[in-house]
Write a protein that holds these residues in place. Structure first.
Motif, PDB file in Angstrom:
ATOM      1  N   ALA A 134      -5.552  12.562   9.324  1.00 23.22           N
ATOM      2  CA  ALA A 134      -5.372  11.983   7.986  1.00 23.22           C
ATOM      3  C   ALA A 134      -4.989  10.509   8.115  1.00 23.22           C
ATOM      4  O   ALA A 134      -4.178  10.146   8.969  1.00 23.22           O
ATOM      5  N   GLU A 135      -5.586   9.685   7.263  1.00 18.56           N
ATOM      6  CA  GLU A 135      -5.233   8.268   7.230  1.00 18.56           C
ATOM      7  C   GLU A 135      -4.445   7.982   5.965  1.00 18.56           C
ATOM      8  O   GLU A 135      -4.797   8.464   4.891  1.00 18.56           O
ATOM      9  N   ILE A 136      -3.367   7.254   6.103  1.00 13.33           N
ATOM     10  CA  ILE A 136      -2.601   6.875   4.908  1.00 13.33           C
ATOM     11  C   ILE A 136      -2.390   5.367   4.887  1.00 13.33           C
ATOM     12  O   ILE A 136      -2.268   4.733   5.930  1.00 13.33           O
ATOM     13  N   ARG A 137      -2.397   4.852   3.695  1.00 18.23           N
ATOM     14  CA  ARG A 137      -2.246   3.406   3.511  1.00 18.23           C
ATOM     15  C   ARG A 137      -1.116   3.145   2.523  1.00 18.23           C
ATOM     16  O   ARG A 137      -0.796   3.988   1.687  1.00 18.23           O
ATOM     17  N   THR A 138      -0.532   1.960   2.602  1.00 17.44           N
ATOM     18  CA  THR A 138       0.496   1.561   1.637  1.00 17.44           C
ATOM     19  C   THR A 138      -0.109   1.537   0.237  1.00 17.44           C
ATOM     20  O   THR A 138      -1.215   1.028   0.042  1.00 17.44           O
ATOM     21  N   VAL A 139       0.611   2.120  -0.728  1.00 15.15           N
ATOM     22  CA  VAL A 139       0.149   2.124  -2.120  1.00 15.15           C
ATOM     23  C   VAL A 139       0.088   0.680  -2.617  1.00 15.15           C
ATOM     24  O   VAL A 139       1.048  -0.083  -2.480  1.00 15.15           O
ATOM     25  N   LYS A 140      -1.052   0.310  -3.210  1.00 17.96           N
ATOM     26  CA  LYS A 140      -1.246  -1.076  -3.664  1.00 17.96           C
ATOM     27  C   LYS A 140      -0.928  -1.260  -5.149  1.00 17.96           C
ATOM     28  O   LYS A 140      -0.486  -2.319  -5.566  1.00 17.96           O
ATOM     29  N   GLU A 141      -1.173  -0.222  -5.971  1.00 23.84           N
ATOM     30  CA  GLU A 141      -0.996  -0.376  -7.417  1.00 23.84           C
ATOM     31  C   GLU A 141       0.475  -0.588  -7.773  1.00 23.84           C
ATOM     32  O   GLU A 141       1.316   0.255  -7.442  1.00 23.84           O
ATOM     33  N   PRO A 142       0.807  -1.700  -8.438  1.00 22.05           N
ATOM     34  CA  PRO A 142       2.210  -1.987  -8.773  1.00 22.05           C
ATOM     35  C   PRO A 142       2.893  -0.859  -9.555  1.00 22.05           C
ATOM     36  O   PRO A 142       4.047  -0.522  -9.291  1.00 22.05           O
ATOM     37  N   ALA A 143       2.163  -0.250 -10.515  1.00 23.73           N
ATOM     38  CA  ALA A 143       2.775   0.806 -11.340  1.00 23.73           C
ATOM     39  C   ALA A 143       3.185   2.004 -10.488  1.00 23.73           C
ATOM     40  O   ALA A 143       4.264   2.584 -10.676  1.00 23.73           O
TER      41      ALA A 143
END
Length: 366
Positions: free
Chosen positions: A224-233
């Motif tokens: 599984a690949e995970i990335r930092t959440v980008k959406e400010p909300a």
């Protein structure tokens, strides 16, 4: 020996204050990271999938999610005071001493226990992981004096290795061997001890610090690949939830308890339903065609994709695997098996999706 009486308050086991565990952030409240959550849930439903490797940025909630999963799982029956968490009825999950007792018709004491999550420290030695045999005691007293290691503690639980890409390759091999066979064997000076070691192996790491060798990576069931959440909300929502939890964990856990109970119930039903789930022969042929066209070495990719699709079907409460079930798991099961060169980066999923769509005759958006 009678089972210990456990009272329940607000859906959670009530424990004396001296033994009360530290509150754990609830699994159902974790926002985003759907790939990681799905891979973990499917491995709990069918541990034979072979574990999951989670690669992603620092501070993306990898450890929090894995602890939350262990806390979510229902208590299991174990043989009381057994160092291997032996199953009181399933002989394949019993230590040798417990099996002998059962075969002799002796009653074994049963206790309830939370599913164990074992954190493997980076500096752990092979003795700490596998256990040791006290040769002096074995020779002088004629008994197999075995000091259990972390694999014994992890039996029927979750073994978590953070920064697995920094762990010694030999130790990674040992962990993968035990996870695949379900047994740990320790041999020294002609004395051999073995015990059950069936656990969900979860490794995590940051790609900036290097990848695992392809030969080792291939032995993890899913990637599984995970990335930092980008959406400010969404970022604000995550921060607010964490703040609420830290201010008053009990109130926050009470608010999430209904969802936690529902998910726990779904997992239990899925584990029972898994035996009845069927996958059509034509779908199995197409899964193997995808693996063949992607030039995946060996048959692990075929086996894991079949298992994961069946686990997802069971989780959804159905008995027949569909094309969409396969689509949801195929990238998780195959992306890390495409690397032939250690210097290559892992496919984000584009290649797998492209070949899957061609083989199954689908358009990209379907």
């Amino acid at each position: 020996m009678a089972n210990p009486v456990v009272t329940v308050e607000n859906g959670r086991s009530a424990q004396p204050s001296s033994t009360r565990r530290r509150p754990v952030f609830p699994f159902t409240a974790i926002v985003g990271q759907e790939e990681m959550k799905l891979a973990l849930l499917l491995n709990v439903i069918d541990p034979k999938i072979g574990g999951v490797m989670i690669m992603g940025d620092r501070g993306t909630g990898k450890s929090t999610t894995i602890r939350a999963l262990a806390d979510l799982l229902p208590e299991i029956d174990v043989v009381a005071d057994d160092p291997f968490n032996s199953h009181p009825r399933d002989r394949e999950m019993m230590g040798d001493a417990v099996r002998q007792q059962v075969e002799q018709g002796l009653e074994v004491p049963i206790a309830k226990k939370k599913v164990t999550m074992v954190d493997l420290p980076l500096g752990a030695t092979e003795d700490r992981v596998c256990g040791t045999i006290d040769i002096e005691k074995a020779l002088s007293e004629g008994v197999k004096a075995f000091e259990p290691g972390l694999l014994a503690k992890a039996n029927r639980g979750i073994l978590y290795v953070d920064e697995v890409n920094l762990l010694d390759d030999h130790l990674v091999d040992v962990l993968l061997d035990s996870a695949a066979s379900g047994w740990n064997t320790v041999e020294r000076e002609g004395i051999s001890v073995r015990h059950p070691a069936r656990f969900v192996l979860v490794g995590s790491g940051n790609p900036e610090e290097g990848e695992l060798r392809p030969q080792l990576l291939d032995r993890f069931g899913m990637h599984a690949e995970i990335r930092t959440v980008k959406e400010p909300a969404l970022r604000v929502q995550i921060v607010e939830q964490r703040t609420e939890f830290d201010q008053d964990p009990e109130i926050y856990l009470d608010a999430c308890q209904t969802q936690q109970d529902e998910l726990q119930h779904r997992l239990v039903l899925a584990q029972e339903r898994l035996k009845t789930v069927a996958i059509d022969h034509d779908l199995r042929v197409k899964i193997s065609q995808v693996c063949s066209e992607l030039d995946v070495d060996g048959l692990r990719g075929d086996i894991v994709t079949n298992r994961a699709a069946k686990a997802l079907t069971a989780f959804e409460g159905r008995d027949e695997v569909t094309v969409q079930d396969i689509r949801r798991v195929v990238t998780l099961c195959l992306r890390h098996r495409l690397r032939k060169d250690p210097l290559e980066s892992i496919d984000s999923g584009y290649k797998v999706e492209k070949v899957f769509n061609q083989v199954f005759g689908l358009e990209s958006g379907e």
